[in-house]
Design a protein around this motif. Structure first.
Motif, PDB file in Angstrom:
ATOM      1  N   ALA A  29       1.249  -1.694   7.920  1.00  0.00           N
ATOM      2  CA  ALA A  29       0.623  -1.108   6.728  1.00  0.00           C
ATOM      3  C   ALA A  29       0.678  -2.067   5.549  1.00  0.00           C
ATOM      4  CB  ALA A  29       1.304   0.207   6.372  1.00  0.00           C
ATOM      5  N   ASP A  30       1.715  -2.885   5.458  1.00  0.00           N
ATOM      6  CA  ASP A  30       1.820  -3.834   4.347  1.00  0.00           C
ATOM      7  C   ASP A  30       0.612  -4.772   4.297  1.00  0.00           C
ATOM      8  OD1 ASP A  30       4.231  -2.721   3.665  1.00  0.00           O
ATOM      9  OD2 ASP A  30       5.431  -4.269   4.648  1.00  0.00           O
TER      10      ASP A  30
ATOM     11  N   TYR B  65       6.136  -1.767  21.522  1.00  0.00           N
ATOM     12  CA  TYR B  65       4.840  -2.236  21.027  1.00  0.00           C
ATOM     13  C   TYR B  65       4.859  -2.502  19.527  1.00  0.00           C
ATOM     14  CZ  TYR B  65       3.262  -1.115  25.683  1.00  0.00           C
ATOM     15  OH  TYR B  65       3.107  -1.085  27.052  1.00  0.00           O
ATOM     16  N   LEU B  66       5.590  -1.687  18.767  1.00  0.00           N
ATOM     17  CA  LEU B  66       5.692  -1.938  17.325  1.00  0.00           C
ATOM     18  C   LEU B  66       6.446  -3.235  17.051  1.00  0.00           C
ATOM     19  CD1 LEU B  66       6.274   1.659  15.951  1.00  0.00           C
ATOM     20  CD2 LEU B  66       4.168   0.309  15.908  1.00  0.00           C
ATOM     21  N   ASP B  67       7.443  -3.524  17.869  1.00  0.00           N
ATOM     22  CA  ASP B  67       8.152  -4.803  17.734  1.00  0.00           C
ATOM     23  C   ASP B  67       7.195  -5.971  17.982  1.00  0.00           C
ATOM     24  OD1 ASP B  67      10.534  -3.561  17.103  1.00  0.00           O
ATOM     25  OD2 ASP B  67      11.398  -3.780  19.126  1.00  0.00           O
TER      26      ASP B  67
ATOM     27  N   VAL C 190      -2.454  -4.016   5.020  1.00  0.00           N
ATOM     28  CA  VAL C 190      -3.581  -3.280   4.447  1.00  0.00           C
ATOM     29  C   VAL C 190      -3.318  -2.961   2.977  1.00  0.00           C
ATOM     30  CG1 VAL C 190      -4.931  -1.156   4.591  1.00  0.00           C
ATOM     31  CG2 VAL C 190      -4.178  -2.284   6.676  1.00  0.00           C
ATOM     32  N   LEU C 191      -2.109  -2.514   2.667  1.00  0.00           N
ATOM     33  CA  LEU C 191      -1.782  -2.114   1.295  1.00  0.00           C
ATOM     34  C   LEU C 191      -1.872  -3.279   0.325  1.00  0.00           C
ATOM     35  CD1 LEU C 191       1.205   0.315   1.945  1.00  0.00           C
ATOM     36  CD2 LEU C 191      -1.181   0.899   1.490  1.00  0.00           C
ATOM     37  N   ALA C 192      -1.634  -4.486   0.804  1.00  0.00           N
ATOM     38  CA  ALA C 192      -1.703  -5.658  -0.072  1.00  0.00           C
ATOM     39  C   ALA C 192      -3.115  -5.886  -0.590  1.00  0.00           C
ATOM     40  CB  ALA C 192      -1.220  -6.896   0.677  1.00  0.00           C
ATOM     41  N   ASP C 193      -4.117  -5.384   0.131  1.00  0.00           N
ATOM     42  CA  ASP C 193      -5.517  -5.572  -0.262  1.00  0.00           C
ATOM     43  C   ASP C 193      -6.045  -4.462  -1.166  1.00  0.00           C
ATOM     44  OD1 ASP C 193      -5.596  -7.884   1.246  1.00  0.00           O
ATOM     45  OD2 ASP C 193      -6.376  -6.883   3.028  1.00  0.00           O
ATOM     46  N   ILE C 194      -5.254  -3.421  -1.417  1.00  0.00           N
ATOM     47  CA  ILE C 194      -5.703  -2.301  -2.252  1.00  0.00           C
ATOM     48  C   ILE C 194      -5.375  -2.616  -3.707  1.00  0.00           C
ATOM     49  CG2 ILE C 194      -5.408   0.158  -2.773  1.00  0.00           C
ATOM     50  CD1 ILE C 194      -4.679   0.562   0.172  1.00  0.00           C
ATOM     51  N   PRO C 195      -6.390  -2.598  -4.586  1.00  0.00           N
ATOM     52  CA  PRO C 195      -6.124  -2.866  -5.998  1.00  0.00           C
ATOM     53  C   PRO C 195      -5.159  -1.831  -6.580  1.00  0.00           C
ATOM     54  CG  PRO C 195      -8.492  -2.901  -5.553  1.00  0.00           C
ATOM     55  CD  PRO C 195      -7.816  -2.379  -4.319  1.00  0.00           C
TER      56      PRO C 195
END
Length: 87
Positions: free
Chosen positions: A43-44, A18-20, A46-51
């Motif tokens: 996660a990348d 499922y992760l694939d 989501v993390l890209a949107d965190i200032p």
């Protein structure tokens, strides 16, 4: 592309599969009993949107941290000194 909906048990039995699929761009929704649902995304995304100012770096408190064994040894020594004073 339709969202793939699976049970938490199905995910537990074959997480790599499922992760694939998520890595390949598939949208994945985990469904638990009781009606809770969880969207699985990289996660990348989501993390890209965190200032950057909200992302904390390790500081001197982390450098001063002690291990549990060090804490335990110090606590036992302190308890023993208190016990000797009471006698």
């Amino acid at each position: 592309m339709a969202m793939l909906k699976i049970t938490a048990g199905e995910f537990r039995d074959n997480p790599q599969r499922y992760l694939d699929q998520v890595d390949a761009g598939e949208e994945l929704m985990l469904q638990r009993s009781g009606g809770k649902q969880y969207l699985v995304i990289p996660a990348d995304d989501v993390l890209a949107d965190i200032p950057p100012e909200y992302i904390l770096e390790p500081d001197e408190d982390l450098e001063r941290a002690i291990s549990f064994d060090e804490f335990r040894a110090g606590a036992l020594a302190h308890i023993e000194s208190l016990f000797r004073r009471e006698q």
